[in-house]
Design a protein around this motif. Structure first.
Motif, PDB file in Angstrom:
ATOM      1  N   MET A   1       1.052  -2.619  42.117  1.00 40.73           N
ATOM      2  CA  MET A   1       2.006  -1.515  42.006  1.00 40.73           C
ATOM      3  C   MET A   1       1.478  -0.217  42.608  1.00 40.73           C
ATOM      4  N   ALA A   2       0.170  -0.185  42.988  1.00 39.78           N
ATOM      5  CA  ALA A   2      -0.429   1.068  43.443  1.00 39.78           C
ATOM      6  C   ALA A   2       0.246   1.597  44.700  1.00 39.78           C
ATOM      7  N   ASP A   3       0.712   0.691  45.565  1.00 36.72           N
ATOM      8  CA  ASP A   3       1.331   1.114  46.815  1.00 36.72           C
ATOM      9  C   ASP A   3       2.845   1.189  46.715  1.00 36.72           C
ATOM     10  N   ILE A   4       3.407   0.956  45.539  1.00 35.98           N
ATOM     11  CA  ILE A   4       4.852   0.958  45.347  1.00 35.98           C
ATOM     12  C   ILE A   4       5.285   2.291  44.744  1.00 35.98           C
ATOM     13  N   ALA A   5       6.192   2.972  45.437  1.00 32.34           N
ATOM     14  CA  ALA A   5       6.700   4.258  44.939  1.00 32.34           C
ATOM     15  C   ALA A   5       7.900   4.069  44.029  1.00 32.34           C
ATOM     16  N   VAL A   6       8.777   3.130  44.385  1.00 31.64           N
ATOM     17  CA  VAL A   6       9.993   2.861  43.608  1.00 31.64           C
ATOM     18  C   VAL A   6      10.149   1.353  43.453  1.00 31.64           C
ATOM     19  N   SER A   7      10.457   0.927  42.245  1.00 28.73           N
ATOM     20  CA  SER A   7      10.629  -0.503  41.995  1.00 28.73           C
ATOM     21  C   SER A   7      11.743  -0.713  40.980  1.00 28.73           C
ATOM     22  N   THR A   8      12.625  -1.661  41.259  1.00 25.38           N
ATOM     23  CA  THR A   8      13.647  -2.041  40.271  1.00 25.38           C
ATOM     24  C   THR A   8      13.597  -3.544  40.078  1.00 25.38           C
ATOM     25  N   ARG A   9      13.916  -3.973  38.857  1.00 25.81           N
ATOM     26  CA  ARG A   9      13.888  -5.393  38.520  1.00 25.81           C
ATOM     27  C   ARG A   9      15.174  -5.757  37.777  1.00 25.81           C
ATOM     28  N   GLY A  10      16.017  -6.508  38.442  1.00 22.61           N
ATOM     29  CA  GLY A  10      17.246  -6.994  37.810  1.00 22.61           C
ATOM     30  C   GLY A  10      18.119  -5.895  37.236  1.00 22.61           C
ATOM     31  N   LEU A  11      18.252  -4.804  37.983  1.00 22.26           N
ATOM     32  CA  LEU A  11      18.961  -3.629  37.470  1.00 22.26           C
ATOM     33  C   LEU A  11      20.469  -3.890  37.401  1.00 22.26           C
ATOM     34  N   VAL A  12      21.047  -3.619  36.231  1.00 18.20           N
ATOM     35  CA  VAL A  12      22.481  -3.801  35.998  1.00 18.20           C
ATOM     36  C   VAL A  12      23.037  -2.510  35.414  1.00 18.20           C
ATOM     37  N   LYS A  13      24.209  -2.090  35.916  1.00 15.05           N
ATOM     38  CA  LYS A  13      24.919  -0.963  35.329  1.00 15.05           C
ATOM     39  C   LYS A  13      26.390  -1.324  35.207  1.00 15.05           C
ATOM     40  N   ILE A  14      26.892  -1.272  33.981  1.00 18.81           N
ATOM     41  CA  ILE A  14      28.299  -1.583  33.711  1.00 18.81           C
ATOM     42  C   ILE A  14      28.961  -0.344  33.132  1.00 18.81           C
ATOM     43  N   TYR A  15      30.080   0.068  33.727  1.00 16.78           N
ATOM     44  CA  TYR A  15      30.859   1.200  33.238  1.00 16.78           C
ATOM     45  C   TYR A  15      32.029   0.707  32.404  1.00 16.78           C
ATOM     46  N   SER A  16      32.249   1.347  31.264  1.00 21.51           N
ATOM     47  CA  SER A  16      33.411   1.064  30.397  1.00 21.51           C
ATOM     48  C   SER A  16      33.520  -0.408  30.028  1.00 21.51           C
ATOM     49  N   ASN A  17      32.382  -1.076  29.960  1.00 20.73           N
ATOM     50  CA  ASN A  17      32.323  -2.485  29.551  1.00 20.73           C
ATOM     51  C   ASN A  17      33.030  -3.441  30.511  1.00 20.73           C
ATOM     52  N   THR A  18      33.472  -2.934  31.660  1.00 23.29           N
ATOM     53  CA  THR A  18      34.221  -3.807  32.575  1.00 23.29           C
ATOM     54  C   THR A  18      33.733  -3.733  34.020  1.00 23.29           C
ATOM     55  N   VAL A  19      33.423  -2.532  34.503  1.00 23.39           N
ATOM     56  CA  VAL A  19      33.086  -2.355  35.921  1.00 23.39           C
ATOM     57  C   VAL A  19      31.580  -2.497  36.112  1.00 23.39           C
ATOM     58  N   LYS A  20      31.165  -3.526  36.839  1.00 18.25           N
ATOM     59  CA  LYS A  20      29.753  -3.769  37.092  1.00 18.25           C
ATOM     60  C   LYS A  20      29.367  -3.104  38.416  1.00 18.25           C
ATOM     61  N   ALA A  21      28.825  -1.889  38.330  1.00 16.12           N
ATOM     62  CA  ALA A  21      28.463  -1.129  39.526  1.00 16.12           C
ATOM     63  C   ALA A  21      27.196  -1.672  40.178  1.00 16.12           C
ATOM     64  N   LEU A  22      26.253  -2.137  39.351  1.00 16.60           N
ATOM     65  CA  LEU A  22      25.040  -2.790  39.848  1.00 16.60           C
ATOM     66  C   LEU A  22      24.907  -4.137  39.161  1.00 16.60           C
ATOM     67  N   ASP A  23      24.498  -5.134  39.953  1.00 16.35           N
ATOM     68  CA  ASP A  23      24.487  -6.497  39.430  1.00 16.35           C
ATOM     69  C   ASP A  23      23.179  -7.193  39.813  1.00 16.35           C
ATOM     70  N   GLY A  24      22.111  -6.850  39.084  1.00 16.68           N
ATOM     71  CA  GLY A  24      20.827  -7.518  39.309  1.00 16.68           C
ATOM     72  C   GLY A  24      20.070  -7.015  40.526  1.00 16.68           C
ATOM     73  N   VAL A  25      20.032  -5.708  40.727  1.00 16.23           N
ATOM     74  CA  VAL A  25      19.376  -5.134  41.912  1.00 16.23           C
ATOM     75  C   VAL A  25      17.861  -5.084  41.722  1.00 16.23           C
ATOM     76  N   SER A  26      17.134  -5.708  42.648  1.00 13.37           N
ATOM     77  CA  SER A  26      15.673  -5.681  42.648  1.00 13.37           C
ATOM     78  C   SER A  26      15.191  -5.245  44.027  1.00 13.37           C
ATOM     79  N   ILE A  27      14.500  -4.121  44.081  1.00 13.26           N
ATOM     80  CA  ILE A  27      13.961  -3.610  45.345  1.00 13.26           C
ATOM     81  C   ILE A  27      12.584  -3.016  45.109  1.00 13.26           C
ATOM     82  N   ASN A  28      11.803  -2.903  46.183  1.00 19.11           N
ATOM     83  CA  ASN A  28      10.529  -2.196  46.165  1.00 19.11           C
ATOM     84  C   ASN A  28      10.487  -1.243  47.347  1.00 19.11           C
ATOM     85  N   VAL A  29      10.054  -0.012  47.096  1.00 22.91           N
ATOM     86  CA  VAL A  29       9.910   0.996  48.144  1.00 22.91           C
ATOM     87  C   VAL A  29       8.442   1.415  48.182  1.00 22.91           C
TER      88      VAL A  29
END
Length: 334
Positions: free
Chosen positions: A1-29
């Motif tokens: 992780m020392a060379d990683i500035a930004v990392s996401t693992r299986g990121l999910v965001k649901i609005y109002s219990n219905t709208v899935k804006a993010l669906d398992g986003v995994s990235i490394n910067v």
């Protein structure tokens, strides 16, 4: 992780219990790179950035900035990041210097360092001569540079930019990017940005990710992604696009990899192994089929081709551009 500035693992965001804006986003910067996020409207780009800048909590999954969890260590994350939103973020009835003074106090810049920091970011963004003028007299490019200057006051390690040049003319866009790339090269600043502009992503980003419907579609360097499309491109402007696509798809011996329609430009794009060999055959076949060819040309694959391959469409810029231009014009006029 020392060379990683930004990392996401299986990121999910649901609005109002219905709208899935993010669906398992995994990235490394990586530290010190310029990283771009591309995607159509509603792909989840702004939601991702707002989670990374601690403005939103994810529904599930994890996100880390400089090793800090954006939820449990939000205060620590905010000490090391600068953020420039799409929305207007300066006051037009104040001078450039006064705007920076307010932000310096909001950010908690030590009192004895405020003047030096303000003058430093003004110099870097070429705004020193305009610092005493009201912001309503600034051009669009000057306002965007001032907004970036506010984010630099805390001397961040990562700069997050949501559509950094949207609504600006080409000259203003270039000036903004000249400053951003200088920050990256001279200070090693990590830059994470969203954009609708394929050309600036291709020119300035070390790597990029394409989001669609909240999911990561593909990630990599621009050249790597363009190679994934393969071959060369024959572009055809014709009077009957559907017939053209049908006839081209029947040409099995030409090494055709893909055929798609760019409705915005009114052209058919044919990905082939060898464009110079394929073009005369395509022209002859289409003419025999009664298709009138208005223009034909050959090019290498671009990020547009990558986007068409992986998303199946093209980023629509104009509606969002007009919205931003109108909003900023109204705000400038007070």
């Amino acid at each position: 992780m020392a060379d990683i500035a930004v990392s996401t693992r299986g990121l999910v965001k649901i609005y109002s219990n219905t709208v899935k804006a993010l669906d398992g986003v995994s990235i490394n910067v990586n530290h010190g790179e310029i990283f771009a996020v591309l995607g159509p409207n509603g792909a989840g780009k702004t939601t991702l950035m707002r989670i990374l800048t601690t403005q939103l909590r994810p529904t599930s999954g994890e996100a880390y900035v400089l090793g800090y969890n954006v939820v449990s260590d939000g205060d620590k994350v905010r000490r090391f990041i600068g953020y420039v939103p799409q929305e207007f973020s300066v006051w037009t009835d104040l001078s450039g210097y006064e705007n920076l003074l307010i932000y310096a106090k909001i950010y908690g810049v030590p009192r004895h360092e405020i003047n030096e920091r303000i003058n430093e970011v003004l110099r870097f963004m070429d705004l020193s001569d305009a610092s005493k003028r009201l912001v309503r007299t600034y051009s669009g490019g000057m306002i965007r540079r001032l907004e970036i200057a506010t984010a630099l006051l805390i001397e961040p390690e990562i700069l997050f930019l949501d559509e950094p040049t949207i609504g600006l003319d080409p000259a203003a866009r270039k000036m903004v990017w000249d400053k951003l790339t200088a920050l990256n090269k001279e200070l090693g600043l990590t830059i994470f940005f969203n954009s609708h502009y394929m050309d600036e992503v291709e020119m300035y980003a070390d790597r990029l990710v394409i989001l669609n419907k909240g999911k990561v579609v593909v990630e990599g360097a621009a050249d790597e992604l363009k190679r994934s499309v393969g071959g060369e491109v024959v572009e055809l402007t014709v009077d009957d696009m559907s017939k053209t696509v049908h006839r081209v798809n029947e040409m099995n011996s030409l090494g055709i990899r893909d055929v798609n329609i760019d409705n915005d430009r009114g052209i058919v794009r044919v990905i082939v192994d060898n464009a110079e060999e394929a073009l005369p055959v395509i022209i002859t076949t289409l003419r025999d089929a009664g298709v009138r060819i208005i223009k034909a040309s050959i090019s290498r694959p671009t990020l547009d081709d990558v986007f068409l391959k992986y998303v199946g469409g093209k980023i629509s810029e104009e509606g969002r551009l007009q919205e931003v231009r109108t909003l900023r014009s109204v705000i400038k006029k007070g």
